[in-house]
Scaffold this active site. Structure first.
Site, mmCIF file in Angstrom:
data_model
loop_
_atom_site.group_PDB
_atom_site.id
_atom_site.type_symbol
_atom_site.label_atom_id
_atom_site.label_comp_id
_atom_site.label_asym_id
_atom_site.label_seq_id
_atom_site.Cartn_x
_atom_site.Cartn_y
_atom_site.Cartn_z
ATOM 1 C CE LYS A 1 2.221 1.151 -1.358
ATOM 2 N NZ LYS A 1 3.559 0.552 -1.290
ATOM 3 C CE LYS B 1 1.938 3.322 1.975
ATOM 4 N NZ LYS B 1 3.062 2.617 1.505
#
Ligand code: PBG
Length: 312
Positions: A178, A231
């Site tokens: 992330k 992500k």
């Protein structure tokens, strides 16, 4: 006949925000077409997603009361716990329920963990709180826990806590790679979780790093992750491809709030056709190697895909 990549409704996961203390859904200004749900409107949205053939729902909670530790995140009567119980009651096993496991929506300072006196995030104390959140979400009916705070050791700790509390069958979807990305801007409106000071760069990843993403994903699998996530999606397709090659679990890509806002703003400005742009983007994310895509367009894209199959 020569197509290498398929995109179907079953590849798509619908993210939803359920907010405590509202009686009507509240539109999210920076994400046209998206809203914060009441439990009643959440059930309607999830029914729509299930009917459209989506793979799962990913739930975020927006509590009425926040504090320094984010204690509503593990409250038995917390908004996500209540929503999970309602969805399980309503849909039985017809829908996979994934619970985002983090503290930023629940802390009054907006960081993903608890703070030391100097304002820095305390990794290990935070991981202990994540285990409480995970167990309470599993007890409320989550099929899968998705730790998104990027603390070191979070997957192993959550796996251990689930196992020792009777939730050995509850799976873990690790937000492994992330990035500290501007693309989460609209989400911070949607979930009311912008950090009140500083930023998330001490725990989220530097956009410049690719090898680190692979190392984290592989590490999360060793710690017990059943699936891993990358992500954002569109700005990390190289990372999706490398993580797909380096691991043997399903890889999810999260097409985040800013990607949604960007694409829809461009379509609204007449730059291109919205439906074509959404389907092209999602196909590209699949081509990069994502097995599953979390997208705010899940419900609409699923319907468009069915229409295409039916020749509409
Ligand atoms: C943290 C979390 C965030 C998102 C998902 N989980 C926000 C952040 O890290 O700042 C962003 C998702 C999106 O932008 O759509 N709980």
């Amino acid at each position: 006949m020569a197509r290498e990549t398929v995109l179907t409704p079953g590849h798509l996961i619908h993210p939803a925000f359920v907010r405590e203390g509202i009686t009507e859904p509240v539109p999210i200004a920076s994400m046209p077409g998206q809203q914060q749900e009441t439990i009643a409107s959440l059930i309607l949205a999830v029914r729509d997603a299930v009917d459209a053939g989506c793979a799962a729902v990913l739930l975020f909670g927006v509590p009425e009361h926040k504090d320094a530790e984010g204690s509503q995140a593990w409250a038995a009567e917390g908004i996500v716990q209540r929503a999970l119980r309602s969805l399980r009651h309503e849909f039985g096993d017809r829908c996979v329920l994934i619970a985002d496991c983090c503290l930023d929506e629940y802390t009054d300072h907006g960081h993903c963990g608890v703070l030391r006196a100097d304002g820095s995030v305390d990794n290990d104390a935070t991981v202990t709180l994540y285990t409480r959140v995970a167990v309470s979400q599993a007890a409320a009916g989550a099929d899968m826990i998705a730790p998104s705070g990027m603390m070191d050791g979070q997957v192993a700790a959550i796996r251990g806590a689930l196992d020792s509390n009777g939730f050995a069958d509850t799976a873990v979807l690790a937000y492994s790679a992330k990035y500290a990305s501007v693309m989460y801007g609209p989400f911070r409106d949607a979930a009311d979780c912008a950090p009140r000071f500083g930023d998330r760069r001490s725990y989220q990843m530097d956009v410049a790093n690719q090898r680190e993403a692979v190392r984290r994903a592989v590490g999360d699998v060793v710690e017990g992750a059943d699936m891993v996530m990358v992500k954002p999606a569109l700005t990390a397709l190289d990372v999706v491809a490398r993580v797909r090659d380096a691991t043997d679990v399903p890889v999810a890509a999260y097409c985040v709030s800013g990607e949604y806002a960007m694409l829809h703003a461009a379509a609204a400005a007449g730059a291109f056709d919205e439906r074509s742009a959404v389907l092209e983007s999602l196909t590209a994310i699949r081509r990069a190697g994502a097995d599953l895509i979390i997208t705010y367009d899940a419900r609409r894209a699923a319907r468009w895909l069915r229409e295409e199959l039916n020749g509409v």
